[in-house]
Design an enzyme around this catalytic site. Structure first.
Site, PDB file in Angstrom:
ATOM      1  N   ASP A  10       0.468  -1.303   0.132  1.00  0.00           N
ATOM      2  CA  ASP A  10       0.395  -0.270  -0.306  1.00  0.00           C
ATOM      3  C   ASP A  10       0.888   1.526  -0.485  1.00  0.00           C
ATOM      4  O   ASP A  10       0.076   2.710  -0.146  1.00  0.00           O
ATOM      5  CB  ASP A  10      -0.474  -0.135   1.365  1.00  0.00           C
ATOM      6  CG  ASP A  10       0.301  -0.780   2.765  1.00  0.00           C
ATOM      7  OD1 ASP A  10       1.164   0.324   2.652  1.00  0.00           O
ATOM      8  OD2 ASP A  10      -1.243  -0.793   3.481  1.00  0.00           O
ATOM      9  N   HIS A  32       6.769  -7.627  -1.321  1.00  0.00           N
ATOM     10  CA  HIS A  32       5.957  -8.029  -1.753  1.00  0.00           C
ATOM     11  C   HIS A  32       5.512  -7.181  -2.882  1.00  0.00           C
ATOM     12  O   HIS A  32       4.525  -7.000  -3.873  1.00  0.00           O
ATOM     13  CB  HIS A  32       4.723  -9.027  -1.345  1.00  0.00           C
ATOM     14  CG  HIS A  32       4.983  -9.398  -0.296  1.00  0.00           C
ATOM     15  ND1 HIS A  32       4.149 -10.294   0.344  1.00  0.00           N
ATOM     16  CD2 HIS A  32       5.404 -10.565  -0.744  1.00  0.00           C
ATOM     17  CE1 HIS A  32       4.460 -11.201   0.668  1.00  0.00           C
ATOM     18  NE2 HIS A  32       5.471 -11.781   0.369  1.00  0.00           N
ATOM     19  N   THR A  51       1.208  -9.284  11.428  1.00  0.00           N
ATOM     20  CA  THR A  51       1.415 -10.158  10.142  1.00  0.00           C
ATOM     21  C   THR A  51       0.970 -11.923  10.874  1.00  0.00           C
ATOM     22  O   THR A  51       0.920 -11.726  11.438  1.00  0.00           O
ATOM     23  CB  THR A  51       2.741 -10.410   9.473  1.00  0.00           C
ATOM     24  OG1 THR A  51       2.717 -11.964   8.830  1.00  0.00           O
ATOM     25  CG2 THR A  51       4.015 -10.633  10.455  1.00  0.00           C
TER      26      THR A  51
END
Ligand code: BJW
Ligand code: ZN
Length: 286
Positions: free
Chosen positions: A114, A136, A222
């Site tokens: 993001d 990622h 996470t």
């Protein structure tokens, strides 16, 4: 929530640490209004992961996958970093780091796409190149599936055909291939610049070195279910380092952590790292 004794002990370990690595996940951005993946209210409670986050899924139905990523891009574009992002970014400011961990180097490895940690680092420390790895990828990168051209793209919407589809996620429409985002260089179909299952995450060699060197791992927001990121805390513990987990609930492997700060990380991170209460302070003070 941890007791003040846990916080004291944690601060003492922090003070002696030399190489701190934070491994962040979707929970870090939850307080900024970005949905997580797997927990209650997570994106994948209502959307099948494998139908969205693999290269096969994209080539099978690029219209559906683009609608999912368009929704995520629009949300992220409007979001701002929270006190958790800011607390981690503050560890990149030499004076702030020195005050809590005088001999340490700090690196953030985020699974999030993001861009909120980048924004936080830019806000807190605009003149410094952050030690930040977005393993990622990024929602705001595009990759051409024909020529491989990779570009940053913050357009909102990314193409006219996706306009308004973010309002009805789950009720997808069929967008013809030619109306999906296309490459400016060769007109090929663009894909989001994120790392899907079965693809190799970014900068693994550099991250591997950081993890090898780390004597303190902060595992933040996470579920610790996706590899290779999920393995990093184990690696740090295996070579004698300390692991501190910051999560709103129990997560994979947290029974082996040396410290467990249960609670929203926009509160627990500023408190554990800087001894400040996120409710009453806008940004960390030393
Ligand atoms: C809060 C909170 C608050 C909420 N405060 N906390 C079997 C064994 C081992 C590995 C494999 C295996 N089978 C397959 C694999 C490999 C596979 C994998 O791990 N699969 C697992 C499902 C088993 N991995 C891969 O394919 C990876 N590539 C790979 O392995 O390449 C091979 C290779 C590796 C190394 C060397 C050489 C070759 C790629 C993985 C790519 C993952 N991609 C995604 C999508 C990205 C794009 C997108 O965003 O759409 O990444 S999947 C998704 O999961 C996303 C996330 O980054 C990732 C992790 O999720 P995260 O961040 O943990 O979110 P959640 O929702 O799961 O958890 C949120 C947590 O926050 C919860 O715990 C909450 O409680 C907490 N929380 N609010 C604090 N306020
Ligand atoms: Zn191209």
């Amino acid at each position: 929530m941890a007791s003040s004794k846990d916080i004291e002990q944690f601060r003492s370990v922090l003070r002696k640490s030399k190489n701190i690595v934070a491994i962040a996940g979707a929970g870090l951005s939850a307080a900024s209004g970005i949905p997580t993946f797997r927990d209650a209210g997570g994106l994948w409670r209502t959307h099948d992961a494998m139908s969205l986050a693999t290269p096969e899924a994209f080539f099978e139905n690029p219209s559906r996958v683009w609608q999912f990523y368009h929704y995520r891009r629009e949300k992220a574009l409007r979001a701002t970093p929270n006190a958790g992002h800011i607390a981690l970014a503050a560890l990149s400011v030499p004076e702030r780091l020195e005050a809590v961990a005088p001999t340490a180097r700090f690196t953030l490895v985020t699974q999030n796409v993001d861009g909120l940690s980048v924004k936080a680092f830019q806000n807190v420390c605009p003149s410094r190149e952050p030690e930040l790895f977005e393993m990622h990828g990024r929602l705001f990168d595009t990759i051409c599936t024909d020529c491989g051209d990779c570009k940053a793209n913050f357009d909102s919407p990314i193409c006219p055909a996706l306009t308004g589809t973010e309002e009805q996620l789950g009720n997808e429409i069929e967008i013809p291939l030619e109306d999906l985002p296309r490459c400016q260089e060769c007109t090929g179909l663009l894909r989001p610049g994120v790392v899907w299952f079965g693809e190799v995450p970014h900068q693994l060699e550099e991250i591997g070195q950081i993890v090898d060197d780390a004597d303190l791992a902060l595992v933040v927001g996470t579920s610790s279910t996706v590899y290779p990121a999920a393995g990093y805390a184990y690696e740090v513990a295996d070579h004698g380092g300390t692991v501190a987990v910051f999560n709103i609930q129990h997560s994979e492997g947290d029974e082996d952590a040396h410290f467990l700060f249960l609670g929203p990380c926009h509160e627990t991170l500023p408190l554990a790292l800087f001894g400040i209460n996120a409710e009453s302070e806008a940004s960390p003070q030393n």
